[in-house]
Design an enzyme around this catalytic site. Structure first.
Site, PDB file in Angstrom:
ATOM      1  N   GLN A  17      65.241-106.356  51.981  1.00 12.53           N
ATOM      2  CA  GLN A  17      66.184-106.788  50.945  1.00 12.53           C
ATOM      3  C   GLN A  17      67.634-106.328  51.108  1.00 12.53           C
ATOM      4  OE1 GLN A  17      66.862-106.499  46.111  1.00 12.53           O
ATOM      5  NE2 GLN A  17      64.872-105.963  46.879  1.00 12.53           N
ATOM      6  N   SER A  18      67.839-105.046  51.454  1.00  7.88           N
ATOM      7  CA  SER A  18      69.223-104.537  51.393  1.00  7.88           C
ATOM      8  C   SER A  18      70.131-105.256  52.395  1.00  7.88           C
ATOM      9  CB  SER A  18      69.251-103.028  51.650  1.00  7.88           C
ATOM     10  OG  SER A  18      68.798-102.750  52.965  1.00  7.88           O
ATOM     11  N   LEU A  72      63.800-113.587  68.765  1.00 10.04           N
ATOM     12  CA  LEU A  72      64.259-112.896  69.973  1.00 10.04           C
ATOM     13  C   LEU A  72      63.700-111.476  69.978  1.00 10.04           C
ATOM     14  CD1 LEU A  72      66.248-112.894  72.441  1.00 10.04           C
ATOM     15  CD2 LEU A  72      67.929-111.881  70.897  1.00 10.04           C
ATOM     16  N   LYS A  75      63.638-106.249  73.417  1.00  5.81           N
ATOM     17  CA  LYS A  75      62.961-105.247  74.251  1.00  5.81           C
ATOM     18  C   LYS A  75      62.406-105.852  75.551  1.00  5.81           C
ATOM     19  CE  LYS A  75      61.631-102.396  70.280  1.00  5.81           C
ATOM     20  NZ  LYS A  75      60.557-102.130  69.334  1.00  5.81           N
ATOM     21  N   ASN A  96      69.384-103.071  59.162  1.00  7.39           N
ATOM     22  CA  ASN A  96      68.866-102.047  58.235  1.00  7.39           C
ATOM     23  C   ASN A  96      67.456-101.633  58.645  1.00  7.39           C
ATOM     24  OD1 ASN A  96      67.889-104.636  57.187  1.00  7.39           O
ATOM     25  ND2 ASN A  96      67.126-103.480  55.437  1.00  7.39           N
ATOM     26  N   PHE A  97      67.279-101.413  59.953  1.00  4.98           N
ATOM     27  CA  PHE A  97      66.005-100.880  60.429  1.00  4.98           C
ATOM     28  C   PHE A  97      65.957 -99.386  60.148  1.00  4.98           C
ATOM     29  CE2 PHE A  97      66.245-104.558  63.496  1.00  4.98           C
ATOM     30  CZ  PHE A  97      65.239-105.279  62.879  1.00  4.98           C
ATOM     31  N   ARG A 104      66.615 -97.515  70.055  1.00  5.28           N
ATOM     32  CA  ARG A 104      65.359 -97.634  70.821  1.00  5.28           C
ATOM     33  C   ARG A 104      65.215 -99.016  71.454  1.00  5.28           C
ATOM     34  NH1 ARG A 104      63.648 -94.514  66.454  1.00  5.28           N
ATOM     35  NH2 ARG A 104      62.706 -96.255  65.319  1.00  5.28           N
ATOM     36  N   LYS A 136      62.484 -93.114  56.148  1.00  3.53           N
ATOM     37  CA  LYS A 136      62.467 -94.524  55.739  1.00  3.53           C
ATOM     38  C   LYS A 136      62.604 -94.568  54.225  1.00  3.53           C
ATOM     39  CE  LYS A 136      59.761 -96.250  59.531  1.00  3.53           C
ATOM     40  NZ  LYS A 136      58.767 -97.174  60.014  1.00  3.53           N
ATOM     41  N   GLU A 139      63.607 -99.317  47.831  1.00  2.00           N
ATOM     42  CA  GLU A 139      64.369 -99.389  46.579  1.00  2.00           C
ATOM     43  C   GLU A 139      64.193 -98.188  45.646  1.00  2.00           C
ATOM     44  OE1 GLU A 139      66.491-101.839  45.136  1.00  2.00           O
ATOM     45  OE2 GLU A 139      66.642-100.349  43.565  1.00  2.00           O
ATOM     46  N   ASP A 168      68.604-101.512  46.855  1.00  2.00           N
ATOM     47  CA  ASP A 168      68.618-102.507  47.933  1.00  2.00           C
ATOM     48  C   ASP A 168      69.816-103.448  47.820  1.00  2.00           C
ATOM     49  OD1 ASP A 168      66.390-101.700  49.286  1.00  2.00           O
ATOM     50  OD2 ASP A 168      65.015-103.008  48.231  1.00  2.00           O
ATOM     51  N   GLY A 247      79.261 -95.128  27.324  1.00  2.00           N
ATOM     52  CA  GLY A 247      80.723 -95.113  27.217  1.00  2.00           C
ATOM     53  C   GLY A 247      81.133 -94.482  25.901  1.00  2.00           C
ATOM     54  N   GLY A 248      82.383 -94.675  25.539  1.00  2.00           N
ATOM     55  CA  GLY A 248      82.908 -94.045  24.331  1.00  2.00           C
ATOM     56  C   GLY A 248      82.550 -94.768  23.041  1.00  2.00           C
ATOM     57  N   GLN A 249      81.976 -95.968  23.155  1.00  2.00           N
ATOM     58  CA  GLN A 249      81.622 -96.738  21.950  1.00  2.00           C
ATOM     59  C   GLN A 249      80.105 -96.732  21.820  1.00  2.00           C
ATOM     60  OE1 GLN A 249      84.094 -97.954  20.155  1.00  2.00           O
ATOM     61  NE2 GLN A 249      85.759 -97.787  21.638  1.00  2.00           N
TER      62      GLN A 249
HETATM   63  N1  CAO Z   1      61.914-107.697  68.374  1.00  2.00           N
HETATM   64  C1  CAO Z   1      61.167-106.615  68.701  1.00  2.00           C
HETATM   65  N2  CAO Z   1      61.024-105.564  67.898  1.00  2.00           N
HETATM   66  C2  CAO Z   1      61.642-105.622  66.707  1.00  2.00           C
HETATM   67  C3  CAO Z   1      62.417-106.695  66.298  1.00  2.00           C
HETATM   68  C4  CAO Z   1      62.558-107.779  67.191  1.00  2.00           C
HETATM   69  N3  CAO Z   1      63.281-108.849  66.904  1.00  2.00           N
HETATM   70  N4  CAO Z   1      62.912-106.460  65.061  1.00  2.00           N
HETATM   71  C5  CAO Z   1      62.433-105.261  64.723  1.00  2.00           C
HETATM   72  N5  CAO Z   1      61.676-104.760  65.688  1.00  2.00           N
HETATM   73  C6  CAO Z   1      61.006-103.458  65.725  1.00  2.00           C
HETATM   74  C7  CAO Z   1      62.020-102.350  65.782  1.00  2.00           C
HETATM   75  O1  CAO Z   1      62.488-102.155  67.094  1.00  2.00           O
HETATM   76  C8  CAO Z   1      61.219-101.200  65.240  1.00  2.00           C
HETATM   77  O2  CAO Z   1      60.379-100.668  66.252  1.00  2.00           O
HETATM   78  P1  CAO Z   1      60.363 -99.111  66.693  1.00  2.00           P
HETATM   79  O3  CAO Z   1      60.114 -98.320  65.450  1.00  2.00           O
HETATM   80  O4  CAO Z   1      59.224 -99.032  67.648  1.00  2.00           O
HETATM   81  O5  CAO Z   1      61.657 -98.758  67.291  1.00  2.00           O
HETATM   82  C9  CAO Z   1      60.387-101.910  64.196  1.00  2.00           C
HETATM   83  O6  CAO Z   1      60.309-103.270  64.533  1.00  2.00           O
HETATM   84  C10 CAO Z   1      61.081-101.945  62.811  1.00  2.00           C
HETATM   85  O7  CAO Z   1      60.881-100.845  62.325  1.00  2.00           O
HETATM   86  P2  CAO Z   1      61.211-100.302  60.870  1.00  2.00           P
HETATM   87  O8  CAO Z   1      60.757 -98.897  61.010  1.00  2.00           O
HETATM   88  O9  CAO Z   1      62.599-100.540  60.485  1.00  2.00           O
HETATM   89  O10 CAO Z   1      60.253-101.159  59.902  1.00  2.00           O
HETATM   90  P3  CAO Z   1      59.262-100.607  58.801  1.00  2.00           P
HETATM   91  O11 CAO Z   1      58.625-101.820  58.226  1.00  2.00           O
HETATM   92  O12 CAO Z   1      58.350 -99.559  59.316  1.00  2.00           O
HETATM   93  O13 CAO Z   1      60.224 -99.910  57.723  1.00  2.00           O
HETATM   94  C11 CAO Z   1      62.023 -99.862  56.136  1.00  2.00           C
HETATM   95  C12 CAO Z   1      60.917-100.683  56.803  1.00  2.00           C
HETATM   96  C13 CAO Z   1      62.803-100.797  55.239  1.00  2.00           C
HETATM   97  C14 CAO Z   1      61.413 -98.729  55.318  1.00  2.00           C
HETATM   98  C15 CAO Z   1      62.952 -99.284  57.235  1.00  2.00           C
HETATM   99  O14 CAO Z   1      63.401-100.333  58.035  1.00  2.00           O
HETATM  100  C16 CAO Z   1      64.145 -98.536  56.668  1.00  2.00           C
HETATM  101  O15 CAO Z   1      64.032 -97.406  56.193  1.00  2.00           O
HETATM  102  N6  CAO Z   1      65.323 -99.147  56.710  1.00  2.00           N
HETATM  103  C17 CAO Z   1      66.563 -98.513  56.302  1.00  2.00           C
HETATM  104  C18 CAO Z   1      66.674 -98.436  54.829  1.00  2.00           C
HETATM  105  C19 CAO Z   1      66.558 -99.787  54.172  1.00  2.00           C
HETATM  106  O16 CAO Z   1      67.248-100.709  54.459  1.00  2.00           O
HETATM  107  N7  CAO Z   1      65.676 -99.854  53.206  1.00  2.00           N
HETATM  108  C20 CAO Z   1      65.635-101.020  52.363  1.00  2.00           C
HETATM  109  C21 CAO Z   1      64.334-101.613  52.399  1.00  2.00           C
HETATM  110  S1  CAO Z   1      64.314-102.967  51.314  1.00  2.00           S
HETATM  111  O17 CAO Z   1      65.673-103.682  51.567  1.00  2.00           O
END
Ligand code: CAO
Length: 416
Positions: A17-18, A72, A75, A96-97, A104, A136, A139, A168, A247-249
């Site tokens: 979402q974010s 795409l 890797k 926002n991974f 990586r 990680k 929201e 988010d 607020g003040g009101q």
């Molecule tokens: N091709 C190949 N691999 C891909 C890819 C692609 N197109 N897109 C993503 N991936 C892989 C990444 O490389 C990553 O792999 P590694 O961990 O092995 O390096 C993995 O997919 C994505 O990992 P993630 O850890 O971001 O995903 P998750 O579901 O485990 O966690 C979240 C989700 C939201 C908790 C985490 O991404 C996070 O903390 N983000 C930052 C904060 C944030 O935005 N939170 C808001 C969440 S709601 O909006």
């Protein structure tokens, strides 16, 4: 009329979402947003909270309008080459991974800068540098760690999260602002830069009046909080304030006719000091206008609860819209508690494009929230979200100049 961000290319590595909130905003304003998704999988939200089997969820569609989707895997060998070309072609990379995921993939910030020094690299993370930087975050974690939950709810209850997605979507908004600022700066400097917004910081920014109150506590009780009038002592941290106005009101949520069966038969009522006389006349308490215990705002601070009890006796005699209709001409600020059903059906929101009906090839028609920011000379429309990989070939050919053989080879390798 041209769109405000026409010509800006966004390499969108966002999910959930974010990040998608941020890139959707940029897309509404005309940026070409190329959403990169993992081949065969895509953004996890495509499959979350589905209401129709095998069809992209509303969670996904409502956060990914006006974008193009490319599958795409950076890797893989040919995936890395295509990703490098995308970095060369685009102005902004948004992601926002979890912390370190883009590194990586083989693309740390230093390498991105080498490939394209004009690139703006924008990230949402849960926390900024510090003890939690590797965590990680979703929201409600952000709402809790950013100060919102400790100050939301009633005094005698646990902390509460709010339905507004301030962690988010709120952080996505902050990030979009940072990106546009960096684009503006690039006009003079010619260089890109990193833009980072932590969800904890975004929530804290939205909760800043509560940090205001934290510091005021050192100088005495917070007199505008209704707990002051109830004689409840303050602790050493900003307390939960129920429906106090902040607020003040002074303000509070009051019952209206039908509250026993309708969970939204309520109105928010503010006792605006400047119209205190109007309020007294309206609720049948004209004597409060001159009463030394009620006449001035400071006199009323220890009686906020009984005053709202008296106003509620009046609001309970009519529905929430009648309250609003009687208060508005008297400049008394108030607002009916509107349900999502009422908002979805509100004609004026349809007319302004704030609520929009969208047609999707697999799900049919659905409602979404359109762009809440309106520019007088730069239109913004809402186009349906892309299917997974719908634009892969189109983008590889027209944006990156790949030929059919190169595309076939990348497909063979599982890179797209
Ligand atoms: N091709 C190949 N691999 C891909 C890819 C692609 N197109 N897109 C993503 N991936 C892989 C990444 O490389 C990553 O792999 P590694 O961990 O092995 O390096 C993995 O997919 C994505 O990992 P993630 O850890 O971001 O995903 P998750 O579901 O485990 O966690 C979240 C989700 C939201 C908790 C985490 O991404 C996070 O903390 N983000 C930052 C904060 C944030 O935005 N939170 C808001 C969440 S709601 O909006």
């Amino acid at each position: 009329m041209s769109k405000a961000l026409e010509g800006v290319k966004i390499l969108d590595m966002t999910h959930v979402q974010s990040g998608p909130t941020c890139t959707q905003l940029l897309a509404w304003f005309g940026a070409d947003v190329i959403k990169v998704e993992r081949p065969g999988v895509g953004d996890a939200t495509r499959g979350q909270l589905r209401d129709i089997p095998d069809v992209d969820s509303l969670y996904f569609t409502m956060l990914n309008h006006n974008k193009r989707s490319v599958t795409l895997n950076p890797k893989t060998d040919s995936g890395a080459k295509i990703f490098t070309k995308l970095i060369e072609e685009c102005d902004v990379l948004v992601e926002n991974f979890a912390p370190g995921a883009i590194d990586r993939m083989g693309f740390p910030w230093g390498k991105i800068q080498e490939i394209n020094p004009r690139m703006i690299y924008a990230s949402v993370k849960g926390f900024g540098p510090g003890p939690y930087e590797d965590c990680k975050v979703y929201e409600n974690v952000a709402q809790c760690t950013g100060g919102a939950a400790s100050t939301t709810g009633f005094l005698d209850g646990p902390p509460l999260v709010t339905g507004a997605q301030i962690g988010d979507s709120g952080t996505g908004l902050h990030l979009a602002f940072g990106i546009v600022t960096a684009l503006y700066h690039r006009e003079q400097s010619g260089k890109g830069q990193r833009v980072e917004c932590a969800m904890q910081d975004g929530v804290l920014n939205l909760s800043r009046v509560k940090l205001r109150d934290q510091q005021r506590l050192a100088h005495g009780p917070l007199k505008e909080y209704s707990q002051f009038g109830q004689g409840i002592e303050f602790g050493d941290a900003t307390p939960r304030a129920g429906n106090d106005s902040g607020g003040g009101q002074p303000g509070w949520i009051l019952k209206c006719k039908g509250w026993e069966t309708d969970p939204n038969a309520y109105v928010y009522f503010i006792t605006q000091a400047a119209v205190w006389g109007n309020i007294c006349d309206l609720i049948g308490k004209p004597e409060w206008k001159e009463d030394p215990g009620y006449a001035k705002p400071a006199d009323r601070l220890d009686k906020i609860k009984p005053i709202f009890d008296a106003i509620e006796e009046w609001t309970m005699t009519m529905d929430k819209f009648e309250v609003m209709n009687l208060c508005n001409p008297l400049n008394i600020p108030c607002g009916p508690i509107l349900s999502m059903k009422e908002l979805a059906e509100e004609p004026s929101l349809r007319e302004t494009g704030t609520i929009v009906e969208v047609d999707h090839p697999e799900r049919g028609k659905y409602l979404t929230v359109g762009n809440p920011v309106k520019l007088s000379d730069s239109p913004s429309d809402v186009k349906r979200s892309p299917l997974l990989g719908e634009h892969t070939d189109e983008i590889l050919k027209t944006v990156l100049g790949l030929n059919d053989e190169e595309i076939a080879a990348a497909r063979e390798e599982g890179a797209i």
